[in-house]
Structures are given as structure tokens and as C-alpha cells.
Design an enzyme around this catalytic site. Structure first.
Site, short mmCIF file in Angstrom:
data_model
loop_
_atom_site.label_atom_id
_atom_site.label_comp_id
_atom_site.label_asym_id
_atom_site.label_seq_id
_atom_site.Cartn_x
_atom_site.Cartn_y
_atom_site.Cartn_z
CE LYS A 227 38.19 43.84 33.60
NZ LYS A 227 38.09 43.85 32.14
C1 LIG Z 1 42.10 48.82 34.30
C2 LIG Z 1 40.87 48.84 33.45
N1 LIG Z 1 40.14 49.96 33.39
C3 LIG Z 1 39.03 50.02 32.65
C4 LIG Z 1 38.58 48.96 31.91
C5 LIG Z 1 37.37 49.13 31.05
O1 LIG Z 1 36.34 48.26 31.37
P1 LIG Z 1 35.23 47.95 30.26
O2 LIG Z 1 35.87 47.05 29.24
O3 LIG Z 1 34.13 47.27 31.02
O4 LIG Z 1 34.79 49.24 29.68
C6 LIG Z 1 39.31 47.78 31.93
C7 LIG Z 1 38.88 46.62 31.13
O5 LIG Z 1 39.58 45.65 30.97
C8 LIG Z 1 40.49 47.71 32.71
O6 LIG Z 1 41.24 46.61 32.75
#
Ligand SMILES: Cc1ncc(COP(=O)(O)O)c(C=O)c1O
Length: 414
Positions: A227
Site C-alpha cells: 500500500k
Molecule cells: C480494496 C481492498 N479492500 C480490502 C483489502 C484488505 O486489506 P488487508 O489486506 O489489510 O486485509 C485490500 C487489500 O489489498 C483491498 O485492496
């Protein structure tokens, strides 16, 4: 992952044709992964160009060390400081840090009281967690197709998907490009729906001149190392009301009440805490978030120039008055007649990572099996899934590496 903890606070290189900065250690040492002095190795064996890489340095080390020395590894002051700094950065009254973006989404769905019998409209063109969070609470996801330009929820499709059972909308700011928040908020208000914004890919983006996170509805951010900024694993929910923040804090901490009694649990909670070591990394990253976003913008602009002359390769949608993207990934769209997967193979042969961003959620094996979804249901999303390709993209990508990527892409699509 490449460079984790190793690189110093040297801003990445910029400008077309500039050489890599030798003070930034590269994977495999100065001779690259394959043992050739840089530049002299056969092209196919040159250092691989990764899809993403965090930018970490001495400040992260310093703040993490301070946490380690303090002995306060969880529920300590670094966590509080991180929440305050993040809330200030996104202009939200409150932010609750959690262990991942997925955890934040789950808690936001729970906070909205969505559950069995409730339909929640969301986008099929996203990372799977933005729809899975609806399933976690036993509610029913209903997909609405996306706009072909923005690749975000098309408000007309959302309206068409409304039923008497619709109780919420989970909008996603895909690839860091803000969703149509005003139209979606209007629909939500008219029909008494909860609006949840998955801004996991979009920290730092702005809609109509205001940062995502400042619009009053729960907005979720994520800090995985690919990110814009990272905490290792981690996420956060920005909310307007103090009581929502308090409930999020409780739910993420095993439902503990704020009575101070460690073994008193007032809610069905979870362990979704962000630890203080991660929060310390996040604090250091927040300090340089503006620099990160600027550099990512430069990398994106350079790709735009390099790709302009390529036939069959379309650059991402540019910003307009209402939408200011925060660059998360650089996803191009290949012409319909090109075989995207074959292009990926050819890039891979040149040591260049790429990804088919993003598969449509309703075509994921679990979703097909459970809900009987299939091809043809959301044609705009499916078409984007078939033709889009994420190129290596991160803060420290050199101009030389970008030229290599685009040269390889030019040959792969020729
Ligand atoms: C659009 C979106 N939602 C949710 C997530 C979930 O985040 P995490 O990997 O921190 O759980 C991501 C992760 O890439 C994402 O791109």
C-alpha cells in the site's frame, strides 16, 4: 521483500533516464540477484523488477526501537499517537487502528448492524475482502456493475439493484480513484442505507477537494506493505462519531468495556488489535506520506509519458475536478485483441513482475460455488478483469527500471 528495513532515507530517483542511486541497496547486493555487475548481465537475467516495495528507513527503525525499549508492545502510547495522526491526516474526527483492512471492513459492517436478511450492494471489481466482509456478518452481497471509465460502482447500477431488503452499500475506491461518493451518499440517504467506504487502496485520495475519510461515513484504510504506506499488517477505520469509535475500539479488543476491567467483555468482540510496533512503523510512514504520494505521482507520470506512444496500451484514467487519485498501483488496459496472460508471461521472461488486477469477485471459485455466479453477469467488471494489467509500481522505482518495463511491454504487445 526487497529492501525491507535496509534502505536508508534516500529519496528515490526521478527523472527520465537517471541512473539508480547506488546508496540504495538492491536485492542480491550490488551485482543484483544473478551475480552480474549491474548493466553487464544478459537482459533476461537482470535484476527482477518487483510489483511493489515499501519505503522504510531510519525513522521507522528509530520509532520501532523506542517501542521495543519501552516494553509497551500493545495498547501503548504509539497506538494512540498513530490513531490521532491518521485521523488528522484524513481530516476525520476519529480513527480506530485495527490489525488489517479486512478486520476494519468486518467491524464497519458490524457497526452498521448489517446481518442475516439484509442485502448490501457492492462492486464485483475489487479485492475479495470488500465483499467477504458482508458474508462475515451473514448479510447478502448484491453486486452492481462498475463504470467503464472509473471502474468504481456505477450509481445507476446501484439504484437498479435496490430492493426492499437493501440495507447498505460498500463502495470501493478502486486503484486509489475515489468512488462517486456524492451520488452514493444521496442514494444511501434516500433509502435509509448504511454507506461504508473501502478506501484500502486510496489513502491520500481526494473527492471534491476533501480527503477520503472526511465524509462522515465509516472509511477503511489498509497498510499491507504494497500500500501507499505500511504498518506491516494493519488497517484503520475513520469514523465521525465518538461512540462509534469507542465501539470499534471495544470490538477490536475482545469486546472489552472501557471500565478498565481486563476480563470484562461487554460485546462479542474480536482480537483485531494493531500492536504498537506496527503503529510505530505507521507513525514514521505518516510523517513522510506526502513525500511518498508525490513520488508515486512522479512514477505514474513517467509511466504515462513512456506508455503514450504504445499502441494497444491504455493508461489509467486521469484525475478531474472531482477526483484526485492516490496512486496505489499502475494498471493499464490492454486492447481487446491482445492476450493479457501471454503478455504477462513475456514480461515475466524479462524479469518483470505483473499481475492481472483484478479478477472479478463473482468469478472467484468460492463465489461461483456458493452463489452460482458466472460469466456474463457483470460485463463491465469482467471486461476490465480480462484486459487489465498491473505493472511494477512503487516509490523507489527508478526511471531506468520503468524504461525497461515499458520496453518489455512494447515488445510483448507488438
Ligand atoms: C480494496 C481492498 N479492500 C480490502 C483489502 C484488505 O486489506 P488487508 O489486506 O489489510 O486485509 C485490500 C487489500 O489489498 C483491498 O485492496
Amino acid at each position: 521483500m526487497e529492501g525491507v528495513g535496509g534502505n536508508r532515507e534516500v529519496p528515490p530517483r526521478s527523472g527520465l533516464g537517471e541512473k539508480a542511486d547506488p546508496s540504495v541497496p538492491e536485492e542480491g547486493g550490488p551485482w543484483g540477484k544473478h551475480g552480474f555487475p549491474d548493466g553487464s548481465e544478459p537482459e533476461a537475467k537482470r535484476r527482477e523488477i518487483a510489483l511493489s516495495a515499501p519505503w522504510l528507513g531510519e525513522r521507522e527503525e528509530e520509532l520501532v526501537l523506542a517501542v521495543l525499549r519501552s516494553g509497551r508492545l500493545s495498547l501503548g502510547p504509539a497506538l494512540d499517537r498513530f490513531e490521532l495522526a491518521l485521523a488528522a491526516r484524513v481530516a476525520s474526527p476519529h480513527a480506530a487502528a485495527v490489525s488489517s483492512g479486512t478486520a476494519g471492513l468486518h467491524l464497519a459492517v458490524r457497526l452498521a448492524g448489517l446481518g442475516p436478511g439484509d442485502e448490501v450492494i457492492t462492486t464485483p471489481f475489487s479485492f475479495v475482502a470488500s465483499a467477504n466482509c458482508i458474508l462475515y456478518e451473514g448479510a447478502t452481497p448484491v453486486f452492481a456493475d462498475v463504470d467503464p471509465q472509473t471502474l468504481n460502482l456505477d450509481p445507476n447500477a446501484v439504484e437498479a439493484a435496490l430492493t426492499e431488503r437493501t440495507k447498505g452499500i460498500v463502495a470501493v475506491d478502486i486503484f486509489g480513484y475515489p468512488a462517486e461518493l456524492e451520488e452514493l451518499a444521496r442514494i444511501a440517504e434516500e433509502h435509509g442505507l448504511a454507506l461504508i467506504e473501502d478506501a484500502c487502496q486510496a489513502l491520500g485520495a481526494e473527492y471534491r477537494g476533501r480527503p477520503l475519510g472526511s465524509f462522515g461515513h465509516p472509511t477503511i484504510f489498509a497498510f499491507y506493505p504494497n500500500k501507499q504506506m505500511t504498518t506491516g499488517e494493519g488497517g484503520a477505520v475513520a469514523v465521525a462519531a465518538e461512540e462509534d469509535w469507542e465501539l470499534l475500539k471495544s470490538l477490536s479488543n475482545q469486546g472489552r468495556t472501557d471500565s478498565g476491567e481486563w476480563l470484562t467483555h461487554g460485546h462479542l468482540g474480536f482480537n483485531y488489535r494493531l500492536d504498537d510496533i506496527s503503529a510505530a512503523v505507521g507513525l514514521a510512514q505518516l510523517e513522510k506520506l506526502d513525500a511518498i504520494l508525490e513520488l508515486r505521482g512522479e512514477v505514474a507520470a513517467r509511466y504515462g509519458e513512456l506508455i503514450e506512444s504504445l499502441d494497444g496500451v491504455e493508461a489509467p484514467l486521469p484525475d478531474d475536478e472531482d477526483h484526485r487519485r492516490s496512486w496505489f498501483v499502475y494498471v493499464v488496459r490492454l486492447a481487446d485483441e491482445l492476450d493479457r496472460n501471454a503478455v504477462m508471461v513475456r514480461l515475466g521472461e524479462q524479469g518483470i513482475a505483473s499481475k492481472p488486477y483484478l479478477p472479478s469477485i463473482h468469478l472467484q471459485p468460492y463465489w461461483r460455488e456458493r452463489f452460482g455466479t458466472g460469466e456474463g453477469m457483470y460485463p463491465v467488471s469482467e471486461s476490465a478483469s480480462r484486459h487489465s494489467l498491473a505493472l511494477p509500481f512503487h516509490t523507489r522505482l527508478t526511471a531506468g527500471e520503468q524504461e525497461r518495463v515499458v520496453d518489455a511491454l512494447a515488445r510483448a504487445v507488438a
